[in-house]
Design a protein around this motif. Sequence first.
Motif, PDB file in Angstrom:
ATOM      1  N   SER A  40       0.809  -1.224   0.000  1.00  0.00           N
ATOM      2  CA  SER A  40       0.000   0.000   0.000  1.00  0.00           C
ATOM      3  C   SER A  40       0.840   1.270   0.000  1.00  0.00           C
ATOM      4  CB  SER A  40      -0.932  -0.006   1.214  1.00  0.00           C
ATOM      5  OG  SER A  40      -0.171  -0.142   2.396  1.00  0.00           O
ATOM      6  N   THR A  95      -2.331  -4.685  -0.167  1.00  0.00           N
ATOM      7  CA  THR A  95      -3.105  -3.441  -0.175  1.00  0.00           C
ATOM      8  C   THR A  95      -4.497  -3.764   0.362  1.00  0.00           C
ATOM      9  OG1 THR A  95      -4.122  -3.647  -2.364  1.00  0.00           O
ATOM     10  CG2 THR A  95      -1.865  -2.764  -2.276  1.00  0.00           C
ATOM     11  N   GLU A  96      -5.307  -2.751   0.514  1.00  0.00           N
ATOM     12  CA  GLU A  96      -6.688  -2.963   0.955  1.00  0.00           C
ATOM     13  C   GLU A  96      -7.653  -2.924  -0.222  1.00  0.00           C
ATOM     14  OE1 GLU A  96      -7.451  -3.897   3.990  1.00  0.00           O
ATOM     15  OE2 GLU A  96      -5.390  -3.676   4.666  1.00  0.00           O
ATOM     16  N   SER A  97      -7.117  -2.938  -1.439  1.00  0.00           N
ATOM     17  CA  SER A  97      -7.923  -2.873  -2.654  1.00  0.00           C
ATOM     18  C   SER A  97      -7.844  -4.181  -3.420  1.00  0.00           C
ATOM     19  CB  SER A  97      -7.413  -1.752  -3.566  1.00  0.00           C
ATOM     20  OG  SER A  97      -7.415  -0.524  -2.897  1.00  0.00           O
ATOM     21  N   ALA A 121     -12.290  -4.744   4.730  1.00  0.00           N
ATOM     22  CA  ALA A 121     -11.699  -4.607   3.391  1.00  0.00           C
ATOM     23  C   ALA A 121     -11.557  -5.990   2.741  1.00  0.00           C
ATOM     24  CB  ALA A 121     -10.348  -3.906   3.468  1.00  0.00           C
ATOM     25  N   ARG A 125     -13.149  -7.385  -0.826  1.00  0.00           N
ATOM     26  CA  ARG A 125     -12.353  -8.025  -1.873  1.00  0.00           C
ATOM     27  C   ARG A 125     -12.895  -9.424  -2.188  1.00  0.00           C
ATOM     28  NH1 ARG A 125      -8.273  -5.922   1.327  1.00  0.00           N
ATOM     29  NH2 ARG A 125      -7.330  -7.939   1.798  1.00  0.00           N
TER      30      ARG A 125
END
Length: 141
Positions: A40, A95-97, A121, A125
């Motif tokens: 991140s 990452t948190e995405s 998060a 996902r």
Amino acid sequence: MTQVNFYTLGNDAADARLQFACRLTEKARELGHQIYIQTSSIEVAKQLDDLLWQFKPASFIPHEVVTDKAATGSGVSISVNPAPPEFSDLLINLTESVCANHQQFARINEIIGADTDSIEAGRQRYRFYRDAGVTLETFKI
């Protein structure tokens, strides 16, 4: 088809995700995988870089932090940027995405921390990947 593995950690230590990423990286290297680790921030990339050198005294994992230059093919690349197209084997997503280009990888490992934000998060996902029709597997660590 992409296989996405979710690893849910029970440990809430600050560096638990990075420690587990080191373990996954070591195992994947032993199995001959090419690994791209997306972080991140550059600070997290540098933390992981340091940790990969010292997390096990008898372990050596050749790796590189990739900023704006091309990867040299060490087998393990760490970056804040999405993976270039030539990486298609294994992504460790820190990452948190979601991985927007998830189709390019044979396997994606998602590491979910024990804190509420990381869990939420991770759920988002998971739903994204499920709706995209990828193969999912979860592990509680």
